[in-house]
Design a protein around this motif. Structure first.
Motif, short mmCIF file in Angstrom:
data_model
loop_
_atom_site.label_atom_id
_atom_site.label_comp_id
_atom_site.label_asym_id
_atom_site.label_seq_id
_atom_site.Cartn_x
_atom_site.Cartn_y
_atom_site.Cartn_z
N SER A 94 5.68 -0.13 -0.37
CA SER A 94 4.86 1.04 -0.67
C SER A 94 4.83 1.36 -2.16
O SER A 94 4.23 2.35 -2.58
CB SER A 94 5.37 2.26 0.10
N LYS B 296 -11.65 -0.73 1.42
CA LYS B 296 -10.96 -0.14 2.57
C LYS B 296 -11.92 0.45 3.59
O LYS B 296 -11.56 0.61 4.76
CB LYS B 296 -9.98 0.94 2.09
N HIS C 232 -0.02 4.22 0.89
CA HIS C 232 -0.40 5.15 1.95
C HIS C 232 0.18 4.64 3.28
O HIS C 232 -0.24 3.60 3.78
CB HIS C 232 -1.93 5.26 2.05
N LYS C 233 1.14 5.37 3.81
CA LYS C 233 1.89 4.92 4.97
C LYS C 233 1.00 4.61 6.17
O LYS C 233 1.16 3.58 6.84
CB LYS C 233 2.93 5.97 5.37
N ILE C 234 0.03 5.49 6.44
CA ILE C 234 -0.83 5.30 7.61
C ILE C 234 -1.66 4.03 7.45
O ILE C 234 -1.79 3.23 8.40
CB ILE C 234 -1.75 6.53 7.80
N LEU C 235 -2.22 3.82 6.26
CA LEU C 235 -3.02 2.61 6.02
C LEU C 235 -2.15 1.36 6.06
O LEU C 235 -2.57 0.32 6.57
CB LEU C 235 -3.73 2.72 4.67
N GLU D 295 0.67 0.90 7.77
CA GLU D 295 1.04 0.61 9.15
C GLU D 295 -0.17 0.14 9.96
O GLU D 295 -0.05 -0.74 10.82
CB GLU D 295 1.66 1.84 9.80
N GLY D 296 -1.34 0.72 9.68
CA GLY D 296 -2.55 0.31 10.40
C GLY D 296 -2.94 -1.12 10.09
O GLY D 296 -3.29 -1.89 11.00
N THR D 297 -2.87 -1.49 8.82
CA THR D 297 -3.21 -2.86 8.42
C THR D 297 -2.19 -3.85 8.98
O THR D 297 -2.54 -4.93 9.45
CB THR D 297 -3.27 -2.98 6.89
N SER E 188 -0.47 -3.49 11.71
CA SER E 188 -0.72 -3.60 13.14
C SER E 188 -1.91 -4.52 13.41
O SER E 188 -1.89 -5.34 14.33
CB SER E 188 -0.99 -2.21 13.73
N ASP F 162 0.87 -1.19 0.00
CA ASP F 162 0.00 0.00 0.00
C ASP F 162 0.90 1.23 0.00
O ASP F 162 1.88 1.28 0.74
CB ASP F 162 -0.92 0.02 1.23
#
Length: 221
Positions: A49, A119, A25-28, A30-32, A34, A23
């Protein structure tokens, strides 16, 4: 007591499914990552990425599952899926994306994906998808399933693109702007926009991403 110890030992040593997560998108991303890190049966072995990094990982590491976004900065999801299947025909592919355009969904199905999760779905949908595909089944989120049902009940008419429309869709897929297309074909920008609207209507598509996917899936580029 011995059987209980054995059961716990087997659980600790049980092999986890290795996941490559892609992905841009860094936030997405890292969230996925986690979210998946807390699951017993799965582990995110690597992340990427962009498509180039993903291809490098696919060539050098073994993964059972690929979870990828559809749109990346350097490759399309379709290209990544094709490359992944060429490297490892047995890899399970789940698309995690915001795109629900019918043309996008249809193009991905042609690549024999195993799951499609939007998403904006609940996190539980991705976990359900993982469990389904690792048991040899397919998983599609509710909205995607509705799109598939609509396509079955109301198949789009033959597109019948004109030669001019075919020229324009090829240029759009090559990332030409409206102004550039007008200059190349010696027509006005307004005419280009009219052709674009007609193309979208004929191929039953509502987004530029879907239009580009149509061009690739019909070998127009």
């Amino acid at each position: 007591m011995l059987s209980l110890f054995k059961s716990r030992t087997e659980k600790l040593t049980m092999k986890k499914y290795r996941i490559l997560l892609i992905d841009d998108h860094k936030i997405l991303l890292e969230g996925t990552q986690s979210l998946l890190s807390g699951l017993d049966d799965y582990e995110v072995s690597a992340t990427a990425s962009n498509g180039q990094r993903a291809i490098e990982l696919l060539k050098t590491q073994d993964f059972e599952i690929l979870v990828t976004d559809y749109e990346l900065p350097d490759f399309s999801g379709l290209e990544i899926i094709r490359i992944a299947h060429s490297i490892n025909p047995d890899i399970k592919v789940i698309v995690l994306s915001m795109h629900d355009d019918p043309s996008v969904v249809k193009g991905l199905l042609k690549e024999n994906i195993d799951g499609f999760v939007l998403k904006n779905d609940a996190h539980s949908s991705l976990m359900q998808a993982l469990d389904k595909v690792t048991s040899g089944k397919k998983y599609f989120s509710d909205e995607i399933s509705e799109i598939l049902v609509r396509q079955l009940n109301n198949p789009p008419e033959k597109s019948d693109l004109s030669p001019r429309e075919t020229e324009i869709i090829k240029l759009i897929a090559r990332d030409f702007s409206t102004k550039q297309i007008a200059e190349v074909l010696f027509i006005s920008e307004k005419t280009v926009e009219t052709h674009r609207k007609n193309i979208l209507r004929k191929i039953d598509c509502s987004t530029l991403v879907g239009l580009v996917n149509y061009a690739h899936s019909h070998n127009l580029v």
